[in-house]
Scaffold this active site. Structure first.
Site, PDB file in Angstrom:
ATOM      1  CD  GLU A 237       5.107   7.517  -1.222  1.00  0.00           C
ATOM      2  OE1 GLU A 237       4.074   8.236  -0.568  1.00  0.00           O
ATOM      3  OE2 GLU A 237       5.479   8.244  -2.304  1.00  0.00           O
TER       4      GLU A 237
ATOM      5  CD  GLU B 271       1.599   8.285  -4.473  1.00  0.00           C
ATOM      6  OE1 GLU B 271       0.781   9.270  -4.513  1.00  0.00           O
ATOM      7  OE2 GLU B 271       2.196   7.990  -3.145  1.00  0.00           O
TER       8      GLU B 271
END
Ligand code: CA
Length: 545
Positions: free
Chosen positions: A410, A318
């Site tokens: 995720e 991320e």
């Protein structure tokens, strides 16, 4: 010169010609809901204005567009905004998150390729994250995404088990979806669904000195926080207990290498002053510290390699969100850190059991196809939203040009597996994050997903040592990566063909032997077709010398 000019003119003509949309709709002519309004004060819009004043989820604009034929269409949305995400519904299905990058003039975003019906289709943009001006929607006829997944890992010295895992992932891509769950909530699935996730995600955050929860200056007199909380051994044990069928994933919530406030999550940008631009500069204290931390994690990964456990390795996740320190200073420093990490682990420590997963979708952050095996998106579109997230998928597809596996690295809600395949968002795997699996998915949805024939679980009869994803297939074909001999067991057959990724026949044999020699076939991904009278069977195959 003149020839070049004519070429240029014809090229421009072709580009313009190629961009004629199959259907368009001005936002200001659509159906407005909530508090949205039509405005025209910002210059450069199309038509007579644009729709603005998106503030909360009741604020939306819906347009209709008609296409002649059922099929896939690329949706372009013309807009003006800061860097925002909004919700898109196509024919009422969704929402799919669409990322609108910051712009200073009206511009178009590619919102993905959608399967549309012949006739009228509706498109709704609903406010998710505030301020945006929506100008116009356009559709372009297209086809499903096509793939040419590279058959080799970026590390040429990858271990046999690691290559086999990659081959398994490649062979199931666009055919099945692998179930995944973080370690902490892993055991919660089976009581609900009667099945067990095939992928299990562990975290290395305890293993470096920056792990702030163990700092205690008063007792130790220095800051030192590393501990072995058992994740490495747990992964090894679970992998072996699964009969080497389970897939081990590790991420690393990398606590600040030089510290921060005791007992806080110092991997967050807001909880540390650690400067990644100094860390990627040789000779600095920060550089010394990151190498110490990388070495500490490499030591753990080496334990996994010694135990012959391949790892889906997802560092610096991320990054483009910038909420972690490794992303706080922008893409250049982050990519430098990734290269240091890759080089140190691969070339210095000799780690050959890693499949490198990159999970942030922005183009300018991407380390490149030569440095990444799998690209991922971390997907949190809101509870009970089981939409396949086509826009996010296609954004990654464009990033890698169809040459790498694409995963939901995720997720909160698990996307509907049938929709993922139908609407061409075939995530290689999903990986539900901690308790969100039960907070953001209904029990019935978890049951449905884990019992869907498209979803691979630990109970699925296939495993990494067999390519065939169908337990009822008439033929068993092995090994999973073919060097020169394909073994075929099962019913007799009359002919076998090998088709390359471009759809060309490269090998054909009427020899119905159980061993087929393809020693002159170049490396790549192939489709193996077996014919038995009028029936045929096919499966993907990887050739790697
Ligand atoms: Ca307009």
């Amino acid at each position: 010169m003149r020839t070049k000019l004519m070429l240029l003119v014809s090229l421009i003509f072709c580009l313009i010609h190629a961009q004629t949309p199959d259907a368009t709709a001005e936002a200001e002519n659509g159906v407005r809901s909530g508090g949205v309004t039509i405005a025209s004060s910002i210059a450069g819009y199309s038509g007579t204005g644009y729709v603005t004043n998106f503030q909360n989820s009741s604020d939306k604009i819906t347009v209709s567009m008609t296409v002649a034929n059922k099929g896939f269409y690329k949706l372009m949305i013309r807009y003006y905004s800061e860097n925002k995400e909004q919700d898109l519904f196509v024919n009422g299905n969704g929402p799919s998150k669409v990322v609108f990058s910051a712009t200073s003039v009206f511009t178009e975003v590619d919102a993905g390729k959608y399967l549309l019906n012949a006739g009228t289709n509706t498109f709704t943009i609903q406010s998710n994250w505030g301020w945006i001006q929506i100008d116009k929607f356009s559709l372009y006829a297209t086809t499903k995404n096509s793939y040419n997944i590279t058959p080799n890992l970026i590390n040429p010295n990858a271990t046999t088990a690691t290559k086999a895992l990659y081959a398994f992932l490649v062979s199931n891509f666009n055919v099945k979806i692998i179930s995944g769950q973080t370690d902490d909530w892993y055991d919660k699935i089976k009581p609900i669904a009667g099945k067990t996730s095939m992928l299990r995600a562990f975290d290395f955050q305890h293993y470096t000195q920056g792990y702030s929860y163990l700092w205690d200056n008063s007792i130790r007199g220095f800051k030192f926080g590393a501990e072995d909380n058992g994740q490495t051994q747990k992964a090894i044990d679970w992998y072996n207990q699964s009969g080497k069928k389970g897939i081990v994933n590790f991420q690393w919530h990398w606590h600040s290498p030089t510290g921060g406030t005791v007992g806080t999550n110092t991997f967050y940008t807001n909880s540390t002053t650690f400067d990644v631009t100094k860390a990627v500069t040789s000779g600095t204290t920060e550089n010394t510290k990151i190498l110490q931390d990388i070495d500490a994690i490499a030591f753990q990964l080496k334990r996994l390699q010694t135990a012959d456990v391949p790892v889906l390795w997802r560092p610096l996740h991320e990054a483009g969100g910038t909420w972690f320190w490794w992303g706080a200073k922008g893409p250049v420093a982050c990519k430098q850190l990734y290269q240091i990490l890759y080089d140190r682990m691969t070339n210095y420590h000799g780690l050959n059991n890693l499949i490198w997963v990159w999970s942030t979708p922005e183009t300018d952050w991407y380390p490149g196809n030569a440095a990444v095996d799998i690209v991922g998106n971390d997907s949190y579109p809101g509870e009970y939203n089981y939409d396949p997230q086509k826009s996010a998928f296609d954004r990654l597809y464009q990033l890698i040009g169809g040459t790498k596996l694409i995963a939901m690295s995720e997720n909160g809600p698990i996307p509907n597996p049938d929709d993922c395949l139908t609407y061409d968002a075939p995530w290689a795997y999903f990986m539900s994050w901690s308790d969100l699996v039960t907070v953001q998915n209904s029990n019935q949805h978890i049951i449905d997903v884990f019992n869907n024939a498209l979803v691979l679980t630990l109970e699925s009869p296939t495993d990494v040592n067999e390519l065939s994803a169908d337990p009822n297939a008439a033929y068993k074909v092995f090994p999973n990566i073919v060097r020169d001999i394909i073994n075929i067991e099962g019913k007799s057959y009359s002919r076998v063909e090998l088709i390359n990724s471009k759809g060309l026949l490269v090998f054909s044999s009427k020899n119905s032997s159980s061993k087929i020699n393809i020693q002159n076939t170049p490396n790549g991904m192939y489709l193996l077709k077996i014919y038995n009278n009028d029936q045929s069977y096919q499966q993907k195959l990887i050739v790697s010398k």
